[in-house]
Design a protein around this motif. Structure first.
Motif, PDB file in Angstrom:
ATOM      1  N   UNK A 377       0.845  -1.200   0.000  1.00 23.44           N
ATOM      2  CA  UNK A 377       0.000   0.000   0.000  1.00 23.44           C
ATOM      3  C   UNK A 377       0.876   1.245   0.000  1.00 23.44           C
ATOM      4  N   UNK A 378       1.891   1.223   0.849  1.00 30.37           N
ATOM      5  CA  UNK A 378       2.776   2.384   0.945  1.00 30.37           C
ATOM      6  C   UNK A 378       3.458   2.639  -0.401  1.00 30.37           C
ATOM      7  N   UNK A 379       3.971   1.586  -0.963  1.00 31.41           N
ATOM      8  CA  UNK A 379       4.711   1.695  -2.227  1.00 31.41           C
ATOM      9  C   UNK A 379       3.810   2.221  -3.340  1.00 31.41           C
ATOM     10  N   UNK A 380       2.574   1.762  -3.358  1.00 32.40           N
ATOM     11  CA  UNK A 380       1.654   2.161  -4.436  1.00 32.40           C
ATOM     12  C   UNK A 380       0.861   3.419  -4.072  1.00 32.40           C
ATOM     13  N   UNK A 381       1.187   4.020  -2.946  1.00 32.36           N
ATOM     14  CA  UNK A 381       0.463   5.212  -2.496  1.00 32.36           C
ATOM     15  C   UNK A 381      -1.029   4.961  -2.357  1.00 32.36           C
ATOM     16  N   UNK A 382      -1.354   3.844  -1.769  1.00 34.53           N
ATOM     17  CA  UNK A 382      -2.764   3.532  -1.529  1.00 34.53           C
ATOM     18  C   UNK A 382      -2.932   3.266  -0.042  1.00 34.53           C
ATOM     19  N   UNK A 383      -4.187   3.083   0.379  1.00 33.17           N
ATOM     20  CA  UNK A 383      -4.399   2.700   1.769  1.00 33.17           C
ATOM     21  C   UNK A 383      -4.654   1.196   1.811  1.00 33.17           C
ATOM     22  N   UNK A 384      -4.527   0.631   2.999  1.00 30.51           N
ATOM     23  CA  UNK A 384      -4.794  -0.806   3.128  1.00 30.51           C
ATOM     24  C   UNK A 384      -6.253  -1.092   2.766  1.00 30.51           C
ATOM     25  N   UNK A 385      -7.096  -0.123   3.081  1.00 30.71           N
ATOM     26  CA  UNK A 385      -8.514  -0.282   2.753  1.00 30.71           C
ATOM     27  C   UNK A 385      -8.697  -0.443   1.234  1.00 30.71           C
ATOM     28  N   UNK A 386      -7.907   0.308   0.473  1.00 31.44           N
ATOM     29  CA  UNK A 386      -7.978   0.182  -0.987  1.00 31.44           C
ATOM     30  C   UNK A 386      -7.676  -1.249  -1.410  1.00 31.44           C
ATOM     31  N   UNK A 387      -6.701  -1.857  -0.744  1.00 33.02           N
ATOM     32  CA  UNK A 387      -6.293  -3.209  -1.156  1.00 33.02           C
ATOM     33  C   UNK A 387      -7.388  -4.228  -0.896  1.00 33.02           C
ATOM     34  N   UNK A 388      -8.126  -4.020   0.189  1.00 37.64           N
ATOM     35  CA  UNK A 388      -9.144  -5.009   0.514  1.00 37.64           C
ATOM     36  C   UNK A 388     -10.510  -4.647  -0.077  1.00 37.64           C
ATOM     37  N   UNK A 389     -10.582  -3.495  -0.735  1.00 38.83           N
ATOM     38  CA  UNK A 389     -11.883  -3.064  -1.249  1.00 38.83           C
ATOM     39  C   UNK A 389     -12.309  -3.920  -2.443  1.00 38.83           C
ATOM     40  N   UNK A 390     -13.542  -3.719  -2.863  1.00 45.80           N
ATOM     41  CA  UNK A 390     -14.015  -4.546  -3.976  1.00 45.80           C
ATOM     42  C   UNK A 390     -13.744  -3.873  -5.328  1.00 45.80           C
ATOM     43  N   UNK A 391     -13.145  -2.689  -5.281  1.00 44.82           N
ATOM     44  CA  UNK A 391     -12.933  -1.965  -6.532  1.00 44.82           C
ATOM     45  C   UNK A 391     -12.041  -2.749  -7.497  1.00 44.82           C
ATOM     46  N   UNK A 392     -12.383  -2.646  -8.783  1.00 39.94           N
ATOM     47  CA  UNK A 392     -11.552  -3.324  -9.771  1.00 39.94           C
ATOM     48  C   UNK A 392     -10.717  -2.352 -10.580  1.00 39.94           C
ATOM     49  N   UNK A 393     -10.625  -1.129 -10.078  1.00 39.96           N
ATOM     50  CA  UNK A 393      -9.802  -0.145 -10.792  1.00 39.96           C
ATOM     51  C   UNK A 393      -8.422  -0.738 -11.016  1.00 39.96           C
ATOM     52  N   UNK A 394      -7.854  -0.392 -12.172  1.00 41.44           N
ATOM     53  CA  UNK A 394      -6.622  -1.067 -12.575  1.00 41.44           C
ATOM     54  C   UNK A 394      -5.496  -0.950 -11.544  1.00 41.44           C
ATOM     55  N   UNK A 395      -5.303   0.285 -11.046  1.00 39.08           N
ATOM     56  CA  UNK A 395      -4.180   0.483 -10.134  1.00 39.08           C
ATOM     57  C   UNK A 395      -4.399  -0.304  -8.832  1.00 39.08           C
ATOM     58  N   UNK A 396      -5.645  -0.300  -8.365  1.00 37.47           N
ATOM     59  CA  UNK A 396      -5.943  -1.024  -7.133  1.00 37.47           C
ATOM     60  C   UNK A 396      -5.763  -2.515  -7.345  1.00 37.47           C
ATOM     61  N   UNK A 397      -6.261  -2.989  -8.476  1.00 36.19           N
ATOM     62  CA  UNK A 397      -6.175  -4.425  -8.738  1.00 36.19           C
ATOM     63  C   UNK A 397      -4.715  -4.837  -8.855  1.00 36.19           C
ATOM     64  N   UNK A 398      -3.927  -4.021  -9.513  1.00 36.61           N
ATOM     65  CA  UNK A 398      -2.503  -4.336  -9.663  1.00 36.61           C
ATOM     66  C   UNK A 398      -1.833  -4.446  -8.294  1.00 36.61           C
TER      67      UNK A 398
END
Ligand code: ADP
Ligand code: MG
Length: 464
Positions: A377-398
């Motif tokens: 999450x830190x490396x991709x500038x996202x939150x942990x919540x983003x990683x566990x979310x159901x979103x299929x946005x490309x960056x999140x999915x990656x």
């Protein structure tokens, strides 16, 4: 604007019939104002970040559904906190006529708005670092070059460095502040020199870095072993310092202890001022929790000091974990309708709380999953919540796939267990994610580099 406000009011009138009066009172009684309407979004002002989060997670869709029935135009609600509104207004006031230059947009994107001197709590362990950071911020381009801040993970290095950037920008919005992690720097350099059209890219690389008035480089230790990138960084560093531009560097260790780092570079780091952030004492930990509480709930006095003290006894050497524990505790108690008591800490922090006060927890897999998620999450500038979310946005999915891949191939964690930790996904979707990264690694240099960098970050984090 009147129309937008009227739409919000009508939506609320309908919505009021749909949820419990107490939930409505808690969340919506103070949500009575609209900030602006832009690109089809009506921005509704919410008093606290915490309320915004809950409204977005639980109610936004329902509110948008009601809105659809009230207007033939395609509009949606967005929620914005008072603090965000103030920030935006302040930015406009500084320069009301000119739309933000590209440069300013970069700032607002890269410097996290929450890391300022104002919300940096000071104690014995970080006083020197705080004072030096302030000094540098007040007198950029002169005194200490570079300022080198080092200390263990989660102790506030990035926070302080970012605060320097904000302070300088507050005083002169024109300053070109370049904030970058050393991984990002290496990545930019790699792209500049490895792409099909290097001339263009090397030019934009130079434009980005050599025009900096202030260069903030976070986590320099990731340049260890990267001799070519160090060479390039050395040139940049020298050129900026010679022009009297301020450079600030953070690291997890003193300059002398950086391994496989050019001696020239290490001695340059020692030219300026080096300062250590140490682990916080109890007093500071409790003060930090008190200040974080202000951003989490309406009335911080609802949470007794004993709760803060008890939580701070468990998380003694990483402020990020300490903060995360408080956030989880508050969210749990609010959602489960439990009082904020010491007794409820164990239940709310089940699986997160170390077995012993001040000790790392010994559930190996859970710890690994947490560390890997955090680092990805830190490396991709996202939150942990983003990683566990159901979103299929490309960056999140990656990012999610990266985490799954690492957990599976590096640490042998089972597909099911990984799936459970990433938003209750079933094992086939985990296996799909792992395969996806595996196939990218065949011919995608960026993915290779991401995996290598994250692996290093993880092994470092696990050593703590
Ligand atoms: P590092 O870069 O050293 O790993 P960060 O700067 O990312 O650590 O800090 C981790 C978290 O702890 C951030 O959310 C930061 O705001 C918080 N934090 C650290 N030190 C303080 C402090 N003195 N006062 C308030 N918050 C702090
Ligand atoms: Mg950091």
């Amino acid at each position: 604007m009147d129309e937008a406000l009227a739409l919000w009011q009508k939506t609320l009138d309908v919505f009021k019939q749909e949820i419990s009066p107490s939930d409505f009172e808690d969340l919506f009684s103070e949500v009575t104002d609209v900030y602006k309407e832009e690109n089809g979004y009506i921005y509704v002002i919410v008093p606290l970040q915490f309320n915004k989060y809950r409204i977005e997670v639980f109610y936004r869709e329902a509110l948008n559904e009601i809105l659809k029935t009230l207007t033939p135009e395609t509009k949606k609600f967005k929620f914005i906190t008072k603090e965000e509104v103030e920030k935006e207004k302040a930015e406009k006031k500084i320069n009301p006529l000119i739309t933000p230059t590209e440069q300013q947009q970069v700032h607002s994107r890269t410097l996290s708005p929450i890391y300022t001197f104002k919300n940096f709590e000071v104690g014995e362990s970080n006083r020197a670092a705080f004072l030096y950071a302030m000094k540098v911020a007040e007198t950029p381009q002169k005194l200490y070059n570079p300022l080198y801040i080092f200390g263990d993970v989660g102790l506030g290095k990035t926070h302080l460095m970012t605060a320097i950037g904000h302070y300088i920008l507050d005083n002169n919005i024109e300053t070109n502040i370049v904030y970058v992690t050393s991984q990002q720097f290496a990545h930019d350099y790699f792209l500049a020199t490895n792409s099909k059209n290097p001339a263009n890219n090397i030019e934009s690389f130079y434009n980005k870095y050599h025009n900096a008035d202030v260069l903030l480089v976070d986590d320099i230790q990731f340049l260890e072993n990267k001799i070519q990138t160090q060479e390039e960084f050395f040139k940049l560093f020298d050129s900026l310092v010679n022009q009297n531009k301020q450079v600030v560097i953070t690291s997890d260790k003193p300059a002398n202890e950086l391994k496989n780092m050019m001696e020239r570079l290490k001695s340059r780091f020692n030219w300026g001022l080096s300062v250590n952030i140490k682990t916080p004492d109890k007093n500071l930990r409790v003060n930090i929790l008190k200040s974080k509480l202000l951003t989490l709930i309406k009335d911080p006095s609802d949470v007794p000091i004993e709760v803060l003290e008890e939580i701070s006894d468990y998380f003694t050497n990483n402020i990020r974990d300490l903060e995360g524990a408080l956030r989880t505790y508050i969210t749990y108690c609010v959602c489960m309708n439990l009082p904020f008591t010491v007794e409820n800490i164990k239940e709310a922090l089940d699986g997160i709380l170390p077995k012993q006060k001040g000790e790392q927890k010994d559930d190996k897999n859970a710890n690994l999953i947490m560390v890997v998620s955090e680092e990805v999450a830190k490396y991709c500038h996202l939150s942990i919540k983003d990683l566990t979310s159901s979103s299929r946005k490309q960056q999140l999915a990656y990012a999610r796939h990266l985490a799954m891949y690492l957990l599976r191939t590096e640490y042998g964690i089972g597909l099911e267990e990984i799936g459970d930790s990433f938003g209750q996904r079933d094992h086939s979707s985990v296996s799909h994610g792992v395969d996806k990264i595996e196939s990218m690694l065949q011919d995608n240099n960026m993915a290779k580099m991401d995996v290598e960098n994250i692996k290093k970050n993880i092994s470092k984090a696990l050593k703590k």
